[in-house]
Design an enzyme around this catalytic site. Structure first.
Site, PDB file in Angstrom:
ATOM      1  N   SER A   1      -9.048  10.344   4.325  1.00 43.98           N
ATOM      2  CA  SER A   1      -9.343   9.258   2.883  1.00 43.98           C
ATOM      3  C   SER A   1     -10.984   9.035   2.781  1.00 43.98           C
ATOM      4  CB  SER A   1      -8.477   8.264   3.005  1.00 43.98           C
ATOM      5  OG  SER A   1      -8.529   7.289   4.259  1.00 43.98           O
TER       6      SER A   1
ATOM      7  N   LYS B   1      -7.434   9.453  14.869  1.00 50.57           N
ATOM      8  CA  LYS B   1      -6.536   8.341  14.128  1.00 50.57           C
ATOM      9  C   LYS B   1      -5.071   8.665  14.371  1.00 50.57           C
ATOM     10  CE  LYS B   1      -7.774  10.332  10.283  1.00 50.57           C
ATOM     11  NZ  LYS B   1      -8.659  11.376  11.066  1.00 50.57           N
TER      12      LYS B   1
ATOM     13  N   ASP C   1     -36.364  21.985 -31.394  1.00 52.27           N
ATOM     14  CA  ASP C   1     -36.085  22.455 -32.980  1.00 52.27           C
ATOM     15  C   ASP C   1     -36.856  21.612 -33.853  1.00 52.27           C
ATOM     16  OD1 ASP C   1     -34.464  24.372 -32.345  1.00 52.27           O
ATOM     17  OD2 ASP C   1     -32.603  23.300 -32.750  1.00 52.27           O
TER      18      ASP C   1
ATOM     19  N   HIS D   1     -31.930  18.478 -24.869  1.00 52.22           N
ATOM     20  CA  HIS D   1     -31.692  19.136 -23.636  1.00 52.22           C
ATOM     21  C   HIS D   1     -30.305  18.940 -23.226  1.00 52.22           C
ATOM     22  CE1 HIS D   1     -34.978  20.949 -21.732  1.00 52.22           C
ATOM     23  NE2 HIS D   1     -35.640  20.304 -22.382  1.00 52.22           N
TER      24      HIS D   1
END
Length: 634
Positions: free
Chosen positions: A539, A471, A33, A112
């Site tokens: 996790s 686990k 601009d 931008h």
């Protein structure tokens, strides 16, 4: 000053310069601009360039410019190589210049969208915004975004610079149409002080003086307006605020508290209150390098000494005793997100407010803002350049003022704990009432009493690893072995928790973070009950595992990495989940299209390809024995 209007000595010149007021302003708008060109031309026409700068500009214009033999004033601002190659602004460029009536600091900010974070940095200290609009394009999304951001940070004076009017034949109709559209949008933001100016930054029309090419325009040139606009606002009229940046102890006889005054004024003899301690005292001296002052005002950096020897540290805030800042640890805040990775509710971040850095987390956004329509939209996270309102929780109470009352006391930045990069910026609205009304209830049967009754110490055994790594199998064996030893335990398994506590959550990154936050809170309560808590969760994120660790005392969190290669867990695939993920039927699956962050320094690293589940479980129990959590003879 002599007959030719020149100052006869340097001292007189400096006194005259100091007497001039200062205007900080920002230029913003969409890409290309003409922001950099406008500022470069302003610098040139205000005679702010030295001969060597002009010579360098001429050389750069021949090398990088696009206007033939004309000077390319944008090159004065676009200093980065990437900026010159692409013809855009990336970083914020600050320039200082002076006219006969005023001093100026101008920030040229990028257009931008991906550099919005740089734009808001420049806006945070500005008194006025010059928003450029390309006359050929009218209002664009970035025009609206930047207007919303400048209103958000408290800028209420706008110059609508309708640029490149020469490319639409100096059309009055085009100018007035853009002005009408912008005023309608600005009214929705509560901005009424808008001055619209038609100009050509490249040619200099209406920049420093009225242009003959716009006879239909009767208003001031841009520079005339900037020289005369009343920016108002006197920070010295508010209550005293001085965040302590440094405790000054050059010797045993002197103790001073140094910092920049962010509001109000102070004199020797004034009563002050120090937050967060709440202690009161009286100002003894205002010390500067040039000697003591009788008064200091907002914006000055000084050292205060007090009549009482009280405990004050960096980050504390010295306030007017009769009008202190607020003190809270939970707030409603507006947040502007500046990182490629989204803001995840519940994830631990760092927040820097003034001279204080604190642990923090955000709740799910109450809403995000559509900058085109200004609608409030529902969202679970904040994406890059997103703007929303969310609750902020800090790990301790901090002195603050709402941003609307004091910009410096009510603004903060958000920092990623691991990369140390700034990922967001925010504005405090108000403290949540519950932060003052909710207090921890003391109980007679406490944690130590439960430990004595149980006969062992509590802790969290946090098993983490890919789905299918083993686990849950290992966790079950560990609980069986501990139960045989007489220990009081509880097992929290990922699948079981999803049936109740977290049945409302999916598997997006945001939902995974919230799931682990809930598990961490439950585990904390169970540790307070004196139990050994065994958890078996993927996790996947280090930050959430760190959050869970931080919920219990030092030594009570034991991270156990159940290390099984991806190829092996895919081959096992007892639930068929990896096959579904590979076919694209199961989104956000850890290890396939969602990351797993390997623990950096777990207390125990189990390599399941080298040991059986029973051996892995025994290794965990052995660790508890070595740490003194349990005894074999229990």
């Amino acid at each position: 000053m002599n007959a030719e209007g020149r100052f006869e000595d340097v001292e007189a010149y400096l006194i005259a310069q100091q007497a001039k007021g200062l205007l900080r302003f920002i230029t913003c708008g969409s890409v290309d601009d003409g922001k950099s060109t406008l500022i470069g031309r302003l610098l040139h026409e205000s005679k702010a360039l030295f001969d060597d700068q002009l010579a360098a500009l001429e050389g750069d214009s021949r090398k990088f410019g696009t206007q033939g033999d004309e000077l390319d004033f944008a090159l004065l601002l676009d200093g980065l190589g990437a900026e010159r190659e692409q013809g855009i602004t990336i970083d914020v460029a600050y320039r200082f210049f002076v006219t006969e009536k005023r001093k100026f600091i101008v920030a040229d900010t990028p257009g931008h969208e991906q550099y919005t974070r740089n734009m808001i940095t420049g806006a945070s200290t500005a008194d006025l915004a010059v928003i450029l609009v390309d006359a050929r394009k009218g209002l664009l999304t970035q025009t609206r975004r930047h207007s919303y951001l400048v209103s958000l940070v408290g800028i209420r004076r706008i110059v609508l610079a309708v640029n490149k009017l020469d490319l639409v034949d100096w059309s009055q109709e085009v100018f007035e149409s853009i002005e009408r559209d912008y005023r309608a949008f600005a009214a929705q933001l509560g901005i009424e002080d808008v001055v619209a100016i038609p100009l050509s930054a490249l040619r200099g029309d209406n920049l420093s003086s009225p242009s003959a090419r716009t006879p239909w325009y009767r208003g001031p040139s841009l520079l005339q307006h900037l020289e005369t606009v009343d920016v108002g606002g006197d920070d010295a009229s508010g209550p005293l605020r001085l965040p302590v940046q440094w405790v000054n102890r050059p010797d045993l006889d002197f103790r001073g508290y140094s910092g920049r005054i962010l509001g109000g004024r102070v004199r020797p003899g004034d009563a002050v209150r120090v937050l967060p301690s709440g202690r009161t005292s009286t100002v003894a001296r205002i010390v500067t390098f040039d000697g003591d002052l009788a008064e200091a005002r907002s914006g000055q950096s000084v050292t205060l000494t007090l009549t009482d020897d009280i405990d004050i540290s960096r980050g504390d805030v010295i306030c007017a005793a009769g009008d202190p800042a607020g003190l809270a640890d939970q707030f409603e805040a507006t947040l502007v997100w500046m990182a490629d990775a989204p803001m995840l509710p519940g994830r631990p971040y760092l927040v820097k407010l003034g001279a204080t850095t604190l642990g923090a987390s955000f709740g799910q956004p109450k809403y995000v803002v559509d900058v085109n329509s200004l609608e409030h939209l529902a969202a679970k996270t904040l994406e890059l350049n997103g703007i929303g309102v969310a609750n902020l929780t800090l790990d301790r109470a901090v002195a603050f003022d709402p941003y609307a009352s004091n910009r410096d006391m009510g603004s903060f930045i958000v920092i990623d704990r691991y990369t140390n990069q700034t990922v967001g910026a925010g504005l405090l609205h108000f403290a949540l009432r519950r932060s003052q009304n909710i207090h921890w209830q003391a109980v007679e049967v406490d944690k130590q009493a439960r430990i004595r009754q149980n006969g062992h110490s509590p802790c969290v055994l946090w098993l983490t690893g890919l789905s299918g790594s083993g686990k849950s199998t290992i966790a079950n064996i560990v609980e069986r072995q501990l139960h045989a030893l007489g220990a009081r335990t509880y097992l929290l398994d990922g699948d079981n928790v999803r049936h109740g506590l977290s049945k409302d959550l999916g598997f997006t990154d945001a939902d995974r973070v919230e799931n682990i936050r809930r598990i961490g809170e439950v585990a904390r309560l169970m540790v307070d009950a004196g139990l050994i808590v065994i958890t078996a969760f993927i996790s996947p994120f280090r930050s959430e595992r760190q959050l869970a660790r931080g919920m219990v005392e030092d030594g009570e969190f034991i991270e156990i990495f159940v290390d099984t290669p991806l190829a092996v867990v895919e081959q096992r695939d007892p639930k068929g989940l990896y096959k579904k993920a590979r076919r694209g039927e199961l989104k956000n699956f850890t290890g396939i299209d969602s990351p797993y962050e390997v623990p950096a320094a777990p207390e125990l690293h189990l390599r399941t390809m080298e040991q059986s589940p029973e051996e892995s479980a025994s290794a965990i129990v052995d660790l508890l024995v070595r740490r003194g959590v349990i005894r074999r003879s229990h």
